[in-house]
Design an enzyme around this catalytic site. Structure first.
Site, PDB file in Angstrom:
ATOM      1  N   GLU A  37       0.844  -1.196   0.000  1.00  0.00           N
ATOM      2  CA  GLU A  37       0.000   0.000   0.000  1.00  0.00           C
ATOM      3  C   GLU A  37       0.877   1.243   0.000  1.00  0.00           C
ATOM      4  O   GLU A  37       1.945   1.275   0.628  1.00  0.00           O
ATOM      5  CB  GLU A  37      -0.905  -0.012   1.238  1.00  0.00           C
ATOM      6  N   GLU A  83      -3.040  10.498   2.980  1.00  0.00           N
ATOM      7  CA  GLU A  83      -4.246  10.756   3.761  1.00  0.00           C
ATOM      8  C   GLU A  83      -4.214  12.208   4.224  1.00  0.00           C
ATOM      9  O   GLU A  83      -3.177  12.698   4.694  1.00  0.00           O
ATOM     10  CB  GLU A  83      -4.357   9.823   4.971  1.00  0.00           C
ATOM     11  N   ASP A 141       0.213   5.363   0.582  1.00  0.00           N
ATOM     12  CA  ASP A 141      -0.866   6.200   1.115  1.00  0.00           C
ATOM     13  C   ASP A 141      -0.589   7.686   1.071  1.00  0.00           C
ATOM     14  O   ASP A 141       0.478   8.151   1.497  1.00  0.00           O
ATOM     15  CB  ASP A 141      -1.098   5.889   2.612  1.00  0.00           C
TER      16      ASP A 141
END
Length: 298
Positions: A101, A105, A103
């Site tokens: 993953e 955010e 990311d």
């Protein structure tokens, strides 16, 4: 002469705008809104996507394609005003307990206080590689481009083409690196007021709902996973996932072998000095057995 220069400049700008319009993908063709019961919408003939959060539910979407390396760009305009408790997530991910993953955010805040940009990298199900930043602009006033450059040697996070983080492939020194699992692109807007703003001390103020984030300008210059475990880079289908790097590199764009030159490294260090507010590599209390190996190598 002056009018000619103006005409030439206008011509260049119009050509650039036309190229931008052609190269920006259509959300109707590239994405599915996967949850939210009508709170996610594709508008403007596929050129704009919006996600909404209210007290009942948030919303989210995912790409129809899976990618194994690529340069992914998305323009976002984040929730304005009092966005405390909300999280706008934008990330690449595979599936399963040993997933990879990458990311972005965006952690909301009370009116007048800055967003926190949270980044992380998971390899084989293991994350905890957080770096957090403030932004040098208000991300709610206009659209800004957030990019992931993922190739066999680097994962580079960029904001408006400014590199902010470079996670390098250090497999030769025992550090896992995402390279075998194709990943979809996901995004969601959701309530996380148990942790998102000031460690959960500030809760979502639902009197400001519904909250909304907007997306446009999606581009994926990437190797796409296709049937038979192969990937398609450009017009060619090459190898199996995680294999055939030479053929993939030849078929893909310059991004496949891209690294940060000295100037871009200096710009990244400048951003990190001025705007980084957390780095897992400088948090020894979190790692009583010692910092992760890559912290002494990157």
């Amino acid at each position: 002469m002056a009018s000619r220069r103006v005409s030439l400049l206008l011509g260049v700008l119009l050509a650039y705008s036309a190229a931008f319009a052609v190269s920006a993908a259509n959300f109707n063709q590239e994405f599915d809104i996967t949850w939210g019961d009508g709170r996610g919408n594709i508008l403007d003939n596929g050129q704009l996507l919006t996600l909404t959060l209210d007290r009942t539910s948030g919303s989210g979407f995912q790409s129809r394609h899976e990618y194994l390396f690529g340069k992914i760009d998305m323009q976002l305009k984040l929730v304005p005003g009092n966005s405390a408790g909300t999280v706008t997530a934008y990330y690449l991910s595979s599936q399963g307990s040993t997933h990879d993953e990458i990311d972005f955010e965006f952690l909301g805040n009370v009116s007048g206080e800055p967003y926190t940009l949270h980044t992380n990298v998971f390899t084989q199900g293991q994350g905890q590689r957080e770096q957090q930043f403030r932004l040098w602009f208000d991300p709610t006033n206009d659209f800004h481009t957030y990019s992931i450059l993922w190739n066999p040697k680097h994962i580079i996070f960029m904001v408006d083409d400014m590199p902010i983080r470079d996670f390098q492939n250090l497999e030769s020194k025992g550090v896992a690196f995402p390279k075998n699992q194709p990943m979809r692109l996901y995004s969601s807007l959701w309530n996380a007021d148990d942790w998102a703003t000031q460690g959960g001390r500030v809760k979502t103020d639902w009197s400001h709902a519904p909250f909304s984030a907007s997306y446009r300008g999606f581009r994926a210059d990437a190797c796409v996973a296709v049937a038979g475990g192969k990937t398609r880079c450009g017009a060619a289908a090459v190898g199996t996932a995680g294999a055939g790097a030479g053929a993939a590199g030849a078929a893909a764009g310059d991004w496949y072998n891209q690294e940060l030159d000295l100037t871009l490294q200096q710009r990244m260090r400048w951003v990190q000095r001025k705007y980084m507010i957390y780095n897992y590599c400088t948090d020894p209390k979190r790692y009583p057995q010692g910092l992760p190996a890559e912290c002494s190598m990157q």
